[in-house]
Design a protein around this motif. Structure first.
Motif, mmCIF file in Angstrom:
data_model
loop_
_atom_site.group_PDB
_atom_site.id
_atom_site.type_symbol
_atom_site.label_atom_id
_atom_site.label_comp_id
_atom_site.label_asym_id
_atom_site.label_seq_id
_atom_site.Cartn_x
_atom_site.Cartn_y
_atom_site.Cartn_z
ATOM 1 N N ALA A 155 3.972 3.225 6.749
ATOM 2 C CA ALA A 155 4.033 4.621 6.439
ATOM 3 C C ALA A 155 4.847 5.494 7.362
ATOM 4 O O ALA A 155 5.556 6.406 6.899
ATOM 5 N N ARG A 156 4.493 5.287 8.696
ATOM 6 C CA ARG A 156 5.224 5.958 9.655
ATOM 7 C C ARG A 156 6.760 5.735 9.418
ATOM 8 O O ARG A 156 7.730 6.844 9.595
ATOM 9 N N GLN A 157 7.319 4.497 9.268
ATOM 10 C CA GLN A 157 8.683 4.308 9.024
ATOM 11 C C GLN A 157 9.242 4.949 7.867
ATOM 12 O O GLN A 157 10.293 5.597 7.634
ATOM 13 N N MET A 158 8.371 4.942 6.804
ATOM 14 C CA MET A 158 8.896 5.583 5.703
ATOM 15 C C MET A 158 9.135 7.231 5.782
ATOM 16 O O MET A 158 9.969 7.694 5.459
ATOM 17 N N LEU A 159 8.033 7.596 6.339
ATOM 18 C CA LEU A 159 8.150 9.212 6.785
ATOM 19 C C LEU A 159 9.142 9.556 7.644
ATOM 20 O O LEU A 159 9.906 10.488 7.822
ATOM 21 N N MET A 160 9.574 8.684 8.714
ATOM 22 C CA MET A 160 10.950 8.961 9.267
ATOM 23 C C MET A 160 12.013 8.728 8.700
ATOM 24 O O MET A 160 12.967 9.843 8.902
ATOM 25 N N ALA A 161 12.204 8.134 7.620
ATOM 26 C CA ALA A 161 13.368 8.017 6.813
ATOM 27 C C ALA A 161 13.172 9.238 5.885
ATOM 28 O O ALA A 161 14.247 10.011 5.449
ATOM 29 N N ALA A 177 17.114 5.564 -1.994
ATOM 30 C CA ALA A 177 18.599 4.942 -1.752
ATOM 31 C C ALA A 177 18.518 4.599 -0.073
ATOM 32 O O ALA A 177 18.935 3.680 0.218
ATOM 33 N N ARG A 178 17.992 5.631 0.725
ATOM 34 C CA ARG A 178 17.814 5.356 1.922
ATOM 35 C C ARG A 178 17.053 4.097 2.451
ATOM 36 O O ARG A 178 17.347 3.323 3.361
ATOM 37 N N LEU A 179 15.943 3.892 1.708
ATOM 38 C CA LEU A 179 15.382 2.721 1.924
ATOM 39 C C LEU A 179 15.927 1.481 1.126
ATOM 40 O O LEU A 179 15.096 0.261 1.226
ATOM 41 N N GLY A 180 16.978 1.426 0.435
ATOM 42 C CA GLY A 180 17.498 0.537 -0.388
ATOM 43 C C GLY A 180 16.543 -0.091 -1.287
ATOM 44 O O GLY A 180 16.496 -1.446 -1.532
ATOM 45 N N VAL A 181 15.737 0.612 -2.169
ATOM 46 C CA VAL A 181 14.789 0.258 -2.974
ATOM 47 C C VAL A 181 15.082 1.146 -4.291
ATOM 48 O O VAL A 181 15.769 2.261 -4.417
ATOM 49 N N THR A 182 14.519 0.859 -5.624
ATOM 50 C CA THR A 182 14.583 1.654 -6.679
ATOM 51 C C THR A 182 13.576 2.870 -6.586
ATOM 52 O O THR A 182 12.583 2.523 -5.954
ATOM 53 N N PRO A 183 13.643 3.945 -7.481
ATOM 54 C CA PRO A 183 12.566 4.868 -7.331
ATOM 55 C C PRO A 183 11.286 4.236 -7.865
ATOM 56 O O PRO A 183 10.310 4.821 -7.114
ATOM 57 N N ARG A 184 11.354 3.511 -8.757
ATOM 58 C CA ARG A 184 9.912 2.769 -9.173
ATOM 59 C C ARG A 184 9.360 1.982 -8.019
ATOM 60 O O ARG A 184 8.158 2.052 -7.501
ATOM 61 N N THR A 185 10.215 1.048 -7.392
ATOM 62 C CA THR A 185 9.705 0.629 -6.419
ATOM 63 C C THR A 185 9.357 1.327 -5.075
ATOM 64 O O THR A 185 8.293 1.062 -4.476
ATOM 65 N N LEU A 186 10.044 2.422 -4.827
ATOM 66 C CA LEU A 186 9.484 3.489 -3.644
ATOM 67 C C LEU A 186 8.344 3.767 -4.278
ATOM 68 O O LEU A 186 7.376 4.106 -3.208
#
Length: 281
Positions: A155-161, A177-186
Motif C-alpha cells: 500500500a505504501r508503494q502505491m501511495l508514493m506513486a 499507467a505509472r504502475l504499469g497496469v490496467t485500470p481494472r487491475t489497479l
C-alpha cells in the motif's frame, strides 16, 4: 470565480517539469538533463518568491548554496527559500570537498531534497536521475512519515506513486499507467492492499498535496489550488470542507497537512476494516 490560469509560463507544456536554475553558471549543465525537465534560468532570487507562489507542484529549484555568500553566512538565501516554501524540492549543486561535509549535512537537515556533486560524474544521465529523485520529494517525505504503521508495504508503494501522479495533476488512469497496469487491475490491487478505490485514493492525494502547499508560509490559497490541480480557489475551499469539515483559514491554523493526514489515516483504517470483514465473510 474564474478558472485558475497557468501563472508561471503560459506556454509551458503540462507534461514537462520546470527546473528553476538560480545560478547562470549551472544552466548549461542542467539543460542537458532533457525531458521531462524544462530548465529555466530567467528567474532572479529577488523574483523567486513571487514565482513559487504560483508555481506548479512539479517545480524544482536548483541552487549553488555558496553563490552570493560570504564566509560564515550559513546560506541565508537557501535557508529562507526552504522556510518559505518547504513543499518545493530544492537541489543543491556544489563541488564537494572533505571540508564541506558539515555543510552538506546541514543542508539536508534543513530539507534540501538532493545534492549534486559537480565534477566529471555530473553527466546528463546522472543529473536527470537526481532531478527525478527530487520530484515531489517533500510531499512524499511528509506522506511517508504520516502513514499509520498498519499500512502495508504494498500500500505504501502505491501511495508514493499516487503522490507523484497527484503532483503532476494526474488521476486514477494516470496512476494505473505509472504502475504499469490496467485500470481494472489497479482496482484489484487497491482492494488487495486494503486501500480505497483508485479514484478515492487520487482524490485524497490531491487534497493532501494541497494541504502540504497550504503549509508553505509563502503560498496563498489561490496558489495552492492551482498547484494541486483544483480548477478554482473556490473548488479547493469546497473540497477542504467536504474532506475535512472546516474552512481553509481554520485548517491552516491547525496545521493543514497534519490535519488532513489524520483524516486520511482514518479513511485507510476504515478501508482495512471493510476489507477484513469481506475476507471474514
Amino acid at each position: 470565480m474564474t478558472a485558475l490560469a497557468a501563472p508561471l509560463f503560459p506556454s509551458f507544456p503540462a507534461n514537462l517539469r520546470p527546473v528553476l536554475v538560480m545560478e547562470p553558471a549551472l544552466l548549461p549543465l542542467f539543460s542537458a538533463a532533457g525531458e521531462p525537465f524544462r530548465v529555466m534560468g530567467d528567474v532572479a532570487w529577488s523574483e523567486l518568491d513571487a514565482a513559487l507562489r504560483r508555481a506548479p507542484a512539479t517545480t524544482v529549484v536548483v541552487v549553488d548554496p555558496y553563490a552570493g555568500t560570504h564566509p560564515g553566512d550559513c546560506f541565508p538565501r537557501v535557508r529562507t527559500l526552504l522556510r518559505s516554501f518547504p513543499s518545493v524540492p530544492v537541489v543543491a549543486a556544489l563541488q564537494i570537498r572533505p571540508e564541506m561535509t558539515g555543510d552538506v549535512a546541514m543542508l539536508l537537515e534543513w530539507g534540501v531534497s538532493e545534492v549534486v556533486a559537480l565534477g566529471p560524474e555530473s553527466t546528463p544521465r546522472a543529473l536527470s536521475a537526481r532531478l527525478r529523485l527530487a520530484h515531489a520529494r517533500p510531499f512524499k517525505r511528509a506522506l511517508e512519515r504520516s502513514l499509520s504503521t498498519y499500512v502495508s508495504l504494498e500500500a505504501r508503494q502505491m501511495l508514493m506513486a499516487a503522490a507523484e501522479v497527484a503532483a503532476e495533476g494526474g488521476l486514477a488512469p494516470e496512476l494505473a499507467a505509472r504502475l504499469g497496469v490496467t485500470p481494472r487491475t489497479l482496482t484489484v490491487r487497491c482492494a488487495r492492499a486494503d486501500l480505497p478505490a483508485p479514484r478515492q485514493v487520487q482524490a485524497w492525494m490531491r487534497m493532501l498535496l494541497a494541504c502540504v502547499l497550504l503549509d508553505d508560509p509563502g503560498r496563498t490559497v489561490y496558489g495552492a489550488a492551482y498547484a494541486s490541480g483544483y480548477q478554482t480557489e473556490r473548488s479547493l475551499r469546497r473540497a477542504i470542507t467536504a474532506f475535512l469539515g472546516m474552512d481553509s483559514t481554520t485548517l491552516r491554523k491547525a496545521g493543514a497537512f497534519a490535519t488532513a493526514a489524520e483524516a486520511f489515516n482514518a479513511t485507510l483504517r476504515d478501508a482495512r476494516e471493510a476489507a477484513r470483514e469481506r475476507r471474514d465473510r
